[in-house]
Each structure stands twice: as structure tokens, then as C-alpha cells.
Design an enzyme around this catalytic site. Structure first.
Site, short mmCIF file in Angstrom:
data_model
loop_
_atom_site.label_atom_id
_atom_site.label_comp_id
_atom_site.label_asym_id
_atom_site.label_seq_id
_atom_site.Cartn_x
_atom_site.Cartn_y
_atom_site.Cartn_z
N ASP A 1 24.64 -9.89 -9.45
CA ASP A 1 25.39 -9.24 -8.68
C ASP A 1 24.79 -9.27 -7.33
O ASP A 1 25.83 -9.10 -6.26
CB ASP A 1 25.68 -7.53 -9.12
CG ASP A 1 26.39 -6.51 -8.16
OD1 ASP A 1 27.38 -6.78 -7.89
OD2 ASP A 1 25.74 -5.94 -7.76
N LYS B 1 26.35 -10.78 -3.44
CA LYS B 1 26.48 -9.91 -2.14
C LYS B 1 25.67 -10.56 -1.02
O LYS B 1 25.71 -10.79 0.15
CB LYS B 1 25.62 -8.57 -2.17
CG LYS B 1 26.70 -7.72 -3.14
CD LYS B 1 25.89 -6.35 -3.64
CE LYS B 1 26.93 -5.59 -4.68
NZ LYS B 1 26.21 -4.49 -5.31
#
Length: 363
Positions: free
Chosen positions: A223, A227
Site C-alpha cells: 500500500d 503511494k
């Protein structure tokens, strides 16, 4: 004020973020009656509401009406055809994390349909998809905004874009990009010392709703890598994918094959000592799970780092995110964005703010 045409809004996804967005859209439509924002389509993976005449769906009762609907969602190509025939400009608000929907962004933008989304998949997938999305937007004039794909409602992407577009030179981006990891390390390795057992803190984070249903989806670092991929690309680095740079996973190799998140949590305590050793090896510093982009050396990495207790990253509280932008203009004192980086309401706020920007440009 000019009598503007209505703007037709199609919403895909009505989970936590989707429901919060619909609530904010209702309030926005009341505060800003012109141009009229007409919700003409709303869908989950199984149900949908829409009409052939683009009749406005009541925002007050949209969630309940969707639950009671017997209609199934349109396939994405059919949805695009439907929206291109709307009697006004159309915007898709994609509140999902669907790869299939993300892959359709170039086609939507080519058709003149703008996109607003927190979906990271579109912007951290293949570099070709990234290029196709922005080339399609440039060619058609349709808009694409994705502030909430990094840091929920925090102004991370808009800040970076402003820095780059005004000619500043971004040298480094560093921070805690995961509310889950922030919470875990703030409680496992607090600045004052002490902290709970690693497995206990992971279980606590899951019980409080900070982790994914399977905590391994947070602990594998992907995750954060997604980003970082988005920000690195915006800073000018052609990062191919979230797996093209070093990402440290906190999942013990022996537990990667567990059949479920529950089994993983049951067995995690056997590996607490390894995490205690990592904490102890930091000495007077504290250990945190961070992402960093060094623009000059074109280096991107995600993993554990140690920081002095006085460092802003060390002093973070709760599940907050913190992103530091080091640039030529700002010198040795970075521009810091800090605050809640997760949660339905704040994520939806970023989506709603993006919607307002798009409407201002297309209406």
C-alpha cells in the site's frame, strides 16, 4: 450568474468512502445549486440505479434505494456509452479499488468524461496506463483528479503538483504514508520507550479497524509502495511499478502462506522476538515504517528506518500520516503535510474537493 447546464455524476462504489461521499455530495448540491449536480448513476459490484432519461437520483435516499434495487451494474464500456449521451458534461466518481475500472480511465477521458477518484490502482499500475490516462485527458480536455489516492483528504498530491508546476526542484520526499503502520509503530515503539508486544499491537489495530481484514495486506508494504509510486511519478521519476524498487515486508516468511488473516494473527506471536530485536537495535532512536523518494539518485524505497526522538516522524501521534517535501526553495526545512491519512469521511472530503475543482473547469 450564468444558467449553466447540469453536470451529470456517476458514482461507482458505495462502501465506507462511497457513502461518505454521497452525504457530502448532497450537502454540496444544497450549498452550490448552480451548476446543478445530477446523480444519474450509482452502482456497487452487484446493484445499480440509473434511468434512460438521466433522471436525477435523490441524494437523500440513494443508499437505501441502491440496496433495494433489482438492476445490475452496466459493464464499463456500456456505462461510458451511456454517459457520452448525457445532455451535459459527465464525471465518473470511482470510489472503488478496482483494477478493471482503473483500466477504463483512458477510454472515459478520450470520450470527454472526467474522472475523480481515490483509486490508487490507476496511478500506481503500469507506467503505460499512467501515460495513457494523462495523454487522454490532455487530448480531450476532460479532467482527472486523484488527491485521495495518497493521504486521504490531506493535500499531498496538490502540494507536490504546485511545487513542480511553479518550478521548484523537489529533492526528496519522505514520510509515514500508512495510518495502519503509523498506529502500529507509535504503540509498539513509542518515543518514551516501552510499548506492547508486536503481535498484540497488530491484533489491537485490527480490532480498532485500522488494518485490512487480512493484516498482511498492510504489513507487506505494498500500500505504501503504491503511494510512493504515484508521488515519484509526479516528481518526474518514471517508476515502472510498485514492485520495481525495494519494499520491506513485515510478514515473516513462515507466515506468508497462512490460509487466512486469522491464522496469521494466531501464529504471529512466535515472531515477536524478531521485532523486539529491531526495536532494541535502534538504541536511543525510534523505529518507524516509512517511504522515501530521493529524486537526485532516482531512489525509491519502503521499509523500517530509525529517527531521533525529536524528529517530526518520530513524534507522530495515533494513526496520522506525515509527508515531508524537501525542495530547493524550502532548503533544509521541509514543507510538511500532516494529519489523518485514513477514514471514510476524510477520504471522501478529498474526493469532493476534487469534484468541485472539476466542475469549476468544465461547467
Amino acid at each position: 450568474m450564468k444558467n449553466a447546464q447540469p453536470v451529470f455524476v456517476a458514482v461507482i462504489g458505495a462502501g465506507g468512502v462511497g457513502k461518505s461521499f454521497l452525504s457530502q455530495l448532497r450537502d454540496l448540491a444544497i450549498r452550490r445549486p448552480s451548476p446543478q449536480l445530477k446523480l444519474c448513476y450509482i452502482a456497487t459490484s452487484r446493484k445499480a440505479i440509473y434511468s434512460d432519461d438521466y433522471f436525477a437520483i435523490e441524494l437523500d435516499s440513494a443508499v437505501q434505494a441502491l440496496a433495494a434495487s433489482s438492476k445490475t451494474p452496466r459493464a464499463v464500456p456500456d456505462l461510458l456509452a451511456y454517459l457520452t449521451k448525457a445532455p451535459g458534461k459527465a464525471i465518473i466518481v470511482d470510489n472503488t479499488s478496482s483494477q478493471d475500472v482503473a483500466e477504463a480511465y483512458p477510454a472515459a477521458l478520450k470520450a470527454g468524461i472526467s474522472i475523480v477518484t481515490p483509486n490508487k490502482k490507476a496511478f500506481s499500475g503500469s507506467y503505460k496506463l499512467w501515460q495513457d490516462i494523462f495523454h487522454a485527458a490532455a487530448d480531450s480536455g476532460a479532467k482527472v483528479y486523484h488527491e485521495s489516492s495518497v493521504g486521504a483528504g490531506l493535500p499531498v498530491i496538490s502540494t507536490l503538483k504546485d511545487l513542480v508546476e511553479t518550478g521548484d526542484e523537489v529533492t526528496k520526499i519522505e514520510g509515514v504514508f500508512s495510518g495502519t503502520m503509523s498506529f502500529l509503530f507509535n504503540s509498539f515503539a513509542p518515543v518514551g520507550g516501552g510499548g506492547g508486544k508486536w503481535s498484540d499491537e497488530v491484533k489491537k489495530a485490527k480490532a480498532l479497524g485500522y488494518t485490512e481484514p487480512d493484516p498482511r495486506d498492510d504489513l507487506n508494504g505494498l500500500d505504501v509502495a503504491r503511494k510512493l509510486t504515484i508521488l515519484a511519478r509526479l516528481a518526474g521519476l518514471p517508476v515502472e511499478s510498485p514492485t520495481s524498487f525495494p519494499v520491506e515486508s513485515l510478514i515473516p516468511k513462515e507466515l506468508e502462506s497462512c490460509s487466512s488473516g486469522d491464522e496469521f494473527l494466531e501464529k504471529l506471536s512466535a515472531f515477536d522476538q524478531k521485532m523486539e530485536e529491531k526495536k532494541a537495535s535502534a538504541g536511543d532512536k525510534v523505529v518507524r515504517f516509512v517511504g522515501s523518494i530521493d529524486v537526485a539518485s532516482k531512489s525509491v524505497k519502503v521499509g523500517l528506518q530509525t529517527f531521533d526522538p525529536s524528529h517530526p516522524i518520530a513524534a507522530l501521534k495515533g494513526s496520522d500520516n506525515i509527508i515531508s517535501f524537501y525542495t530547493k526553495r524550502y532548503g533544509s526545512n521541509p514543507l510538511i503535510v500532516q494529519g489523518a491519512g485514513a477514514g471514510g469521511d476524510v477520504t471522501a472530503m478529498g474526493v469532493t474537493a476534487d469534484l468541485i475543482k472539476v466542475v469549476a473547469q468544465i461547467a
